[in-house]
Design an enzyme around this catalytic site. Structure first.
Site, PDB file in Angstrom:
ATOM      1  N   GLY A   1       0.802  -1.217   0.000  1.00 26.30           N
ATOM      2  CA  GLY A   1       0.000   0.000   0.000  1.00 26.30           C
ATOM      3  C   GLY A   1       0.830   1.261   0.000  1.00 26.30           C
ATOM      4  O   GLY A   1       0.285   2.367  -0.002  1.00 26.30           O
TER       5      GLY A   1
ATOM      6  N   HIS B   1      -0.411   5.094   7.435  1.00 20.20           N
ATOM      7  CA  HIS B   1      -1.399   4.031   7.635  1.00 20.20           C
ATOM      8  C   HIS B   1      -2.717   4.633   8.119  1.00 20.20           C
ATOM      9  O   HIS B   1      -3.496   3.982   8.805  1.00 20.20           O
ATOM     10  CB  HIS B   1      -0.896   3.002   8.651  1.00 20.20           C
ATOM     11  CG  HIS B   1       0.449   2.450   8.324  1.00 20.20           C
ATOM     12  ND1 HIS B   1       1.610   2.925   8.902  1.00 20.20           N
ATOM     13  CD2 HIS B   1       0.819   1.469   7.469  1.00 20.20           C
ATOM     14  CE1 HIS B   1       2.639   2.247   8.418  1.00 20.20           C
ATOM     15  NE2 HIS B   1       2.192   1.359   7.541  1.00 20.20           N
TER      16      HIS B   1
END
Length: 616
Positions: free
Chosen positions: A58, A235
């Site tokens: 990611g 995150h």
């Protein structure tokens, strides 16, 4: 923020991404089970130190797209935003570490440097792998661990146990250590320069919203439309500071940048909660502007400009600039700034790496798909790169046989132009509304920009009305420079051709307006395929011009024809322009906004009261 993703399945996304990277570089190898992408070092016999990094997926292109000669030797990928396991990391070490093994053990100076961002899961799992290998003589003394912690946003008092987070500055550690390893340096040398870079990094990020993890429900974004958040983690961890703009929009970039640079460069005396790296005036630095995933390249370049201006005002000297996508948070709409403090050129004691060495390692071109282009030179002042040109250089094309006017006529010309400009500015909200329904929403603003540009020339007397050809050459220049796009080009060509057609008759010395307008329309038709009925601005323009030139009507009758032609575009199938690609019909029965814009302009010129009425 975007919550739709073009994938087969969340469960296969990571491995499919790694397989895609293999297609970009045939030298790469992939252990599918361990999700380790690696570059076999036998492709570079000189290199004896392997570099491994990784973490949750990611953050692409970090880490896997930085695998290749001159950067990482291997990258270990966990699931999205989840650290890989210790077993995966051990496998990565096994795949690259023993390249330099001989019957007598590991070659002198060879080994593996594990580079880890300071996040709890990464520290635990990469550390677990290192400790599990420590009992083997092939690994005990030749596997090292380097933790990168470059975040400066979170206050010291909040992170006494966990330390600063590892962010995009980690990429500079890859690059500098990776190139040194590619040159044949020993493990000690690579680790030492990596330690220097790590200790002199400062990174901070800002975002307008959160990223979305594929396969999860999209939650409501905590940030308002006029808010941005400084210090948000990669995150989706909450930031440390929110700034709010005005009028429903985020604060201007200049205000955001000022706060970011202050946090990055503050000394501990100035901010006892920060001051991680000392940046005194005249410090030499590397600047990296990093896209967090959802920022357009258009915005990112503007961020770079604002960052360099603000940093220069602090007295820091930028020796290199990197700008691109290096470490993301999926599709997070934001950016991060990283400053790397370089060794002083004047005080190179030999105790650490020299500035020249670090710059040369940074400049070297790696063989990895994630690394973008850099100039290998310091930025220069924009004044050295900018060139200036007169907006009206094309005036030199005006005929010496000019169409001059009397004082009264000049006043009338200026008055008509002023009325037309004010009418277009007044009509902007309605034209924008129409185009939002039926197009891309920029028609009203485009015409307003052109009108404001012409009014500016009127106020400065650059348009005086004394020479008609010069007047319309000037207006054509504004249309080209201020409006842009298709409509700007069409208006510019029309007014340029109108200037050519406005030469007075040799016998009467009077301007033949119907002829001049028809000449301009004919010239316009050589550059566009649009012909009425087309649901474009040519529909009312053609009706007005041909009514005057061919039918020999008066101005009011011609204006009425133009109005009818514009209203006839309601619900019409477009035959030209961008609307063709979107289905081509007026949304909810709207007229074409470009066509109505022509009517607004003509009505203000023909009718001194400027009453166009509503677009209905």
């Amino acid at each position: 923020m975007a919550s739709k993703h073009l994938i087969n399945s969340p469960s296969t996304l990571v491995i499919e991404s790694l397989e895609g990277l293999c297609l970009l570089n045939p030298e790469l190898k992939l252990d599918r089970d361990a999700r380790v992408l690696f570059w076999p070092m036998f492709h570079s016999p000189l290199q004896k130190v392997a570099l491994i990094c990784g973490g949750g997926s990611g953050h692409e292109p970090a880490h896997a797209a930085f695998v290749g000669k001159g950067l990482l030797t291997a990258a270990v990928s966990g699931s999205v935003f989840a650290s890989p396991s210790g077993k995966q990391v051990r496998r990565a070490v096994e795949l690259v570490h023993l390249h330099n093994a001989t019957s007598d053990g590991i070659e002198q100076g060879a080994g593996t440097l594990i580079i880890v961002k300071n996040y709890t899961g990464d520290i635990l799992n990469f550390g677990l792998a290192k400790e599990a290998l420590a009992s083997s003589p092939n690994y005990a003394d030749s596997v090292r661990f380097l933790t990168v912690a470059d975040d400066v946003s979170v206050p010291r008092s909040r992170i006494t146990l966990v330390g600063r987070r590892g962010l995009a500055g980690t990429v500079l550690v890859y690059k500098i250590t990776g190139e040194l390893a590619a040159r044949g340096a020993s493990l000690d040398e690579v680790e030492k320069i990596g330690q220097y870079v790590t200790e002199n990094l400062a990174t901070i990020g800002v975002a307008t919203g959160h990223s979305h993890v594929p396969g999860t429900e999209r939650g409501q974004d905590a940030l308002g439309k006029d808010e941005i958040e400084i210090g948000m983690g990669i995150h989706n961890e909450p930031g440390v500071l929110r700034l709010r703009g005005s009028n429903g929009a985020p604060p201007p970039l200049s205000e955001i940048m000022s706060r970011l640079i202050t946090l990055l460069t503050a000394s501990q005396e100035e901010d006892s909660e920060r001051g991680w790296v000392s940046f005194s005036p005249s410090t030499d630095i590397v600047l990296m502007v990093n896209n967090l995933g959802g920022l357009s390249p258009l915005e990112l370049s503007a961020v770079l400009l604002e960052a360099t201006k603000t940093i220069s005002q602090k007295g820091l000297r930028i020796k290199r600039v990197l700008c691109g996508t290096y470490m993301t948070s999926l599709n997070m709409p934001g950016f991060s700034l990283t400053l790397l403090k370089l060794p002083s050129m004047e005080q190179n004691t030999g105790q650490g790496p020299s500035q020249d060495l670090i710059i040369s390692l940074l400049d070297a071109l790696p063989e990895a798909p994630g690394w973008g282009w850099t100039s290998h030179r310091p930025p220069v002042a924009l004044s050295e790169q900018a060139v200036t040109s007169s907006l009206f250089l094309s005036r030199s094309l005006s005929s010496s046989k000019s169409s001059t006017t009397t004082k009264e006529d000049a006043k009338e010309v200026v008055g008509a132009i002023e009325r037309a400009c004010n009418a277009l500015i007044h009509a902007e909200p309605e034209l924008t509304r129409m185009d939002t329904v039926a197009g891309d929403g920029d028609c009203g603003l485009t015409l307003k920009a052109g009108a404001e540009g012409v009014l500016s020339l009127l106020r400065s007397n650059e348009i005086s009305g004394n020479n008609l050809s010069d007047v319309f050459v000037a207006i054509a220049g504004v249309a080209e420079d201020k409006m842009g796009g298709t409509s700007g080009g069409l208006y510019s060509i029309f007014f340029s051709a109108l200037a050519q057609g406005l030469q007075p008759s040799a016998s009467t010395m009077k301007v033949d307006w119907p002829y001049a307008l028809h000449h301009a329309l004919t010239k316009l038709y050589t550059y566009t395929r649009a012909r009425p009925p087309s649901r474009t601005l040519v529909d009312p323009l053609d009706a007005f011009v041909n009514s005057l030139h061919t039918e020999k009507t008066d101005l009011m009758s011609a204006l009425k024809k133009a109005q009818e032609a514009a209203r006839a575009t309601r619900g019409m199938q477009a035959k030209a322009g961008r609307a063709v690609y979107g289905g081509g019909e007026g949304g909810e029965g709207e007229m074409d906004p470009g066509a109505w814009g022509v009517v607004v302009l003509l009505n203000a010129i023909v009718d001194e009261k400027g009453q166009t009425g509503k677009a209905q």
